[in-house]
Design a protein around this motif. Structure first.
Motif, PDB file in Angstrom:
ATOM      1  N   VAL A 174      16.498  -1.229   9.185  1.00 40.61           N
ATOM      2  CA  VAL A 174      16.209   0.176   9.485  1.00 40.61           C
ATOM      3  C   VAL A 174      14.886   0.553   8.808  1.00 40.61           C
ATOM      4  O   VAL A 174      14.753   0.458   7.585  1.00 40.61           O
ATOM      5  CB  VAL A 174      17.341   1.085   8.976  1.00 40.61           C
ATOM      6  N   VAL A 175      13.931   0.977   9.619  1.00 39.11           N
ATOM      7  CA  VAL A 175      12.614   1.297   9.091  1.00 39.11           C
ATOM      8  C   VAL A 175      12.697   2.560   8.236  1.00 39.11           C
ATOM      9  O   VAL A 175      13.134   3.606   8.709  1.00 39.11           O
ATOM     10  CB  VAL A 175      11.601   1.503  10.228  1.00 39.11           C
ATOM     11  N   VAL A 176      12.294   2.460   6.976  1.00 43.35           N
ATOM     12  CA  VAL A 176      12.277   3.645   6.108  1.00 43.35           C
ATOM     13  C   VAL A 176      10.856   3.997   5.663  1.00 43.35           C
ATOM     14  O   VAL A 176      10.632   5.028   5.046  1.00 43.35           O
ATOM     15  CB  VAL A 176      13.162   3.456   4.860  1.00 43.35           C
ATOM     16  N   GLY A 177       9.898   3.117   5.967  1.00 43.39           N
ATOM     17  CA  GLY A 177       8.525   3.398   5.578  1.00 43.39           C
ATOM     18  C   GLY A 177       7.612   2.291   6.056  1.00 43.39           C
ATOM     19  O   GLY A 177       8.021   1.419   6.845  1.00 43.39           O
ATOM     20  N   ASN A 178       6.383   2.345   5.600  1.00 40.91           N
ATOM     21  CA  ASN A 178       5.397   1.356   6.015  1.00 40.91           C
ATOM     22  C   ASN A 178       4.522   0.975   4.835  1.00 40.91           C
ATOM     23  O   ASN A 178       4.232   1.802   3.967  1.00 40.91           O
ATOM     24  CB  ASN A 178       4.518   1.901   7.144  1.00 40.91           C
ATOM     25  N   LEU A 179       4.085  -0.287   4.843  1.00 45.65           N
ATOM     26  CA  LEU A 179       3.250  -0.825   3.779  1.00 45.65           C
ATOM     27  C   LEU A 179       1.902  -1.231   4.370  1.00 45.65           C
ATOM     28  O   LEU A 179       1.847  -1.807   5.459  1.00 45.65           O
ATOM     29  CB  LEU A 179       3.911  -2.063   3.170  1.00 45.65           C
ATOM     30  N   PRO A 180       0.818  -0.954   3.643  1.00 49.65           N
ATOM     31  CA  PRO A 180      -0.508  -1.296   4.171  1.00 49.65           C
ATOM     32  C   PRO A 180      -0.812  -2.785   4.022  1.00 49.65           C
ATOM     33  O   PRO A 180      -0.307  -3.445   3.121  1.00 49.65           O
ATOM     34  CB  PRO A 180      -1.455  -0.476   3.292  1.00 49.65           C
ATOM     35  N   ILE A 188       2.879  -3.327   7.663  1.00 53.29           N
ATOM     36  CA  ILE A 188       4.155  -4.036   7.645  1.00 53.29           C
ATOM     37  C   ILE A 188       5.227  -2.961   7.532  1.00 53.29           C
ATOM     38  O   ILE A 188       5.068  -2.008   6.766  1.00 53.29           O
ATOM     39  CB  ILE A 188       4.259  -4.957   6.410  1.00 53.29           C
ATOM     40  N   ARG A 189       6.306  -3.125   8.254  1.00 51.89           N
ATOM     41  CA  ARG A 189       7.378  -2.159   8.115  1.00 51.89           C
ATOM     42  C   ARG A 189       8.161  -2.413   6.848  1.00 51.89           C
ATOM     43  O   ARG A 189       8.333  -3.552   6.428  1.00 51.89           O
ATOM     44  CB  ARG A 189       8.315  -2.241   9.312  1.00 51.89           C
ATOM     45  N   TYR A 190       8.638  -1.325   6.277  1.00 55.15           N
ATOM     46  CA  TYR A 190       9.467  -1.402   5.084  1.00 55.15           C
ATOM     47  C   TYR A 190      10.873  -1.053   5.534  1.00 55.15           C
ATOM     48  O   TYR A 190      11.131   0.070   5.978  1.00 55.15           O
ATOM     49  CB  TYR A 190       8.929  -0.414   4.052  1.00 55.15           C
ATOM     50  N   GLU A 191      11.775  -2.038   5.466  1.00 52.53           N
ATOM     51  CA  GLU A 191      13.054  -1.904   6.139  1.00 52.53           C
ATOM     52  C   GLU A 191      14.241  -1.993   5.176  1.00 52.53           C
ATOM     53  O   GLU A 191      14.277  -2.834   4.289  1.00 52.53           O
ATOM     54  CB  GLU A 191      13.181  -3.003   7.207  1.00 52.53           C
ATOM     55  N   PRO A 228       5.668 -10.753   9.416  1.00 55.62           N
ATOM     56  CA  PRO A 228       5.449  -9.651  10.345  1.00 55.62           C
ATOM     57  C   PRO A 228       4.088  -8.980  10.135  1.00 55.62           C
ATOM     58  O   PRO A 228       3.590  -8.888   9.008  1.00 55.62           O
ATOM     59  CB  PRO A 228       6.573  -8.666  10.023  1.00 55.62           C
ATOM     60  N   ALA A 229       3.494  -8.517  11.214  1.00 54.39           N
ATOM     61  CA  ALA A 229       2.232  -7.762  11.153  1.00 54.39           C
ATOM     62  C   ALA A 229       2.163  -6.875  12.387  1.00 54.39           C
ATOM     63  O   ALA A 229       2.411  -7.336  13.505  1.00 54.39           O
ATOM     64  CB  ALA A 229       1.041  -8.708  11.117  1.00 54.39           C
ATOM     65  N   ASP A 281      14.608  -5.370   2.932  1.00 56.26           N
ATOM     66  CA  ASP A 281      13.566  -5.470   1.909  1.00 56.26           C
ATOM     67  C   ASP A 281      14.089  -5.213   0.502  1.00 56.26           C
ATOM     68  O   ASP A 281      13.366  -5.372  -0.477  1.00 56.26           O
ATOM     69  CB  ASP A 281      12.390  -4.551   2.247  1.00 56.26           C
ATOM     70  N   ALA A 294       4.269   4.824  13.460  1.00 56.50           N
ATOM     71  CA  ALA A 294       4.357   5.491  12.159  1.00 56.50           C
ATOM     72  C   ALA A 294       3.540   4.766  11.085  1.00 56.50           C
ATOM     73  O   ALA A 294       3.161   5.378  10.081  1.00 56.50           O
ATOM     74  CB  ALA A 294       5.816   5.616  11.729  1.00 56.50           C
TER      75      ALA A 294
END
Lengths: 355, 355, 355
Positions: free
Chosen positions: C248-254, C221-224, C200-201, C228, C311
């Protein structure tokens, strides 16, 4: 010797921020220099060469033969002569032992009484529980277990000394193996926790006694060997050629949280600070971390905490996505510590942040 | 033509930093502009439109019909007239071929002799071995294999041309398939390495001949397709519907290392620079990378290196958690290159950094 | 009421940038302050305490009892009196409903007509298809399915309401279960897409009507949860004790992309902007995102888009590796929005960026 009497002897215009050369020490001295302090690192011989590369950040590199030499009069006198404030990080107790850490004569920026709580998994979980922060279900060795659990051996540290199991039988077999190989003496003090299904997230907080404010300064994910490599091995190999997963922290990965989770994250921090005031007087000072799993129902379960600076903050040496919301300048956790000391000194309130 | 004679003709007050429009070129020109240089990028027609968006960073966009046109007199004359110093990045040899890369008339910031070593997996591993850096165990096709191994085909590049196997039989079958489909000619030059169990970590170094200093400027993890997506497919599907994993680099993820690993990481860099001085005279200049697996006993095993800038440095265009320890300003690897060229020029020592 | 008539009443020297207190609101107000605007956040009571911590960024914290109170005359009058421009983010329609979002009287920085397209998975995929951007193969419930597919329920949002299946039988069983438990009414409007194998990107774009330029300002990248975390459970447990994966998206990774992919990423952005001009007049304004899987043949398949700020941009509050290529200053997406409004105002072109 009380902090007060020690500080009275200090030349407050020439304070030095000191710590052990490990964990987050480069960040701590980097931040200290930004705030105008002198710095000192205590290192073993085999790391001296490495730390000499950062003489721009380190005013005094004190080389010792063993870490717990910091508790000798010689080193304490040296640190005292530099008017040192010592920043305890996650490696301190591991390196010098709890006795030295507790009796160390130099004032800590942080809570001396927290060492003993952190050394005891039961006391740690109890503090979280007292704070009203959700924690994993705990099991005894006699309970029936039908879901994955994580079994923590006494003194589990830095990702070592954990295993995952899925049944009472599984746990007993693995503990029996560990006893046979002499890794543990008995099953006493083994902690069996529900393996919470969700994603790990570690929150970096700073509690400022001077501003009476809790700041969320970042979040990270631990990067662990071998588990974060194993997951890249096709499951085919996982089955036919099973390798025991391990959880040794080798680094940290940055993350940001879904913004709608932040009010809860702040609430946990506030609860933690409040509970620490009764459980570890005078309560938390400066950096701490709550280490969690975020479930897919967005509930956040805490399985650990650190009562001091965590290594995940090393990601944010020029500021984190969160620190920029509070400060209009590059603010690492290391610098935040130094800033608090500076503010405390300017307010004649050093005794509020030292123990 | 020697670098010396070429440089003698250059107007050193009007140097241009040039490279191919790919890989890390935006970082390189961004850094060059920060240090006051003119910049040139060589691009194919189909990328021209994209790079035109960065005219703030690119003084000369030289459009060619094929990458190896850089070795024609026309392009060489153009670059010479701009007083160009060329930064070779990871796509150079892949795009123009090793002959053009080696004979290219424009001075490189970097080590021309490294191209031939990097083109040969055996020479690469040998350089690491000479340096005394731990590398994976190697197997021959005749060895019995009882653990996962990674099999690298000749010319494996950017994550393509690898496969994982768990037995001699498995390897022979897969190689046989590759021969049948014409992907390889024979098994000669296939490298079979222990699949080291641990977590990947790539370290970004800069060796400054001017300061005689090795800097650790960052670390990253590669983001690879399809493996980093496969791992998110429940293992259920992995079994019933197996998809061959692949390791094509599509991006990079930031990380920081456990601080206590850094002395070892620096040591590896120092060993590498030293070994390169005998194996690829005059030795490494500027950026390089050592590509490793960190095991759960905290041993670090190197399975690859790059003798030039790696794409993982693109993460840190405004500085990395490490670069901030050395420099009190935003310092990407691209900018570090330009800074070194500037220092070399000011010291009349350009011949120390060009080949 | 047209935007034009509303703007005519505004004191353009005292504009306020307003949004709902969620999603990316801290970034939006942080950026707005950097560009000299006043700011307003609308919050529920239970978040007020949290947002009060950021009074440095928030000039007006408007507390409501329910989100759709923003469509009451009282709140609209309040926002109007502040000369508000409202930035719609990913939580707006979710929180206030599409009717309120569409009829809201305050001018949006963004495209009002995009709400209806985004509310309808078919229209979304159709817009990508119209743009000529590769999308996953779609299946009907009657098709034979031999590969993993992702099944999206109507109103799937934030990672909820998806499941993976590998056969027609599998899909029918799971849908039947969902009907029985009352989660869906019928299979109508269920979307069945090829589960594209790759990584994913998510790309963050900004289209500037003022500069007529499309900028790539970041990637994440979504942190799900729980997927994950699940991937870290040894496959052993995955088999014997299967847990349904969730997203379920709980955060994001660069992340950063391989530079050679960027021309294609820009091309997708350009195609999207062009298609939006006919499908959602006047076309996209400001931030948008295309959400993709990068296959191991380096083909990029879009499976979603967001017609507004995502987000993942919260990662880059002090600038992203890409924003630094365009701007010589810290430029978050939030600040980019404010910068565009400022430029539009200075050019007397606000009607180009508001709807």
């Amino acid at each position: 010797m009380s902090v007060k009497s020690l500080i009275e002897k200090y030349d407050l215009e020439n304070l030095t921020i000191a710590t052990l050369a490990s964990h987050s020490s480069l960040q701590i001295v980097h931040g200290a220099k930004k705030e105008g302090f002198k710095t000192a690192l205590i290192t073993l011989h085999d790391r001296e060469h490495f730390y000499r590369n950062f003489e721009n950040l380190i005013d005094h590199l004190i080389v010792v033969n063993s870490w717990n030499e910091i508790c000798t009069e010689k080193v304490e006198k040296k640190l005292e002569s530099l008017n040192s404030i010592f920043v305890p990080h996650g490696s301190l107790v591991e390196y010098v032992g709890i006795k030295c850490a507790e009796s160390f004569k130099i004032p800590y920026f942080g809570t001396r009484k927290m060492f003993r709580i952190e050394a005891d998994q039961y006391k740690k979980m109890s503090l979280l529980y007292q704070a009203g922060i959700p924690i994993p279900k705990e099991y005894s060795l006699e309970d029936d277990i039908e879901k994955p659990v994580i079994v923590k051996l006494p003194g589990a540290k830095g990702g070592k000394g954990y295993f995952i199991a899925t049944s009472k039988k599984d746990i007993k077999e693995k503990l029996s193996d560990l006893k046979k190989s002499g890794i543990i003496d008995d099953e006493k003090n083994v902690i069996i926790q529900e393996y919470v299904i969700g994603t790990p997230a570690y929150f970096h907080y700073f509690y400022s006694p001077i501003k009476n404010r809790i700041e969320i300064l970042g979040a990270d994910i631990r990067y662990e060997s071998n588990i974060d490599g194993l997951k890249r091995l096709p499951s085919e190999f996982g089955i036919t050629n099973f390798i025991e997963p391990s959880f040794v922290v080798v680094g940290n990965l940055p993350m940001v949280l879904r913004e709608s989770l932040l009010p809860k994250v702040l609430d946990y921090g506030e609860r933690f600070v409040k509970a620490s005031k009764t459980e570890a007087q005078p309560g938390i000072i400066g950096p701490f971390s709550i280490e969690t799993i975020i479930r897919d129902d967005l509930e956040i379960i805490a399985f650990e905490f650190s009562g001091r600076i965590v290594a995940g903050t090393n990601l944010y040496i020029s500021g984190s996505p969160y620190s920029w919301l509070y400060f209009n300048e590059e603010m690492s956790m290391g610098r935040r510590i130094a800033r608090e000391i500076k503010m405390a000194k300017e307010n004649n309130s050093l005794e509020l942040v030292l123990t």
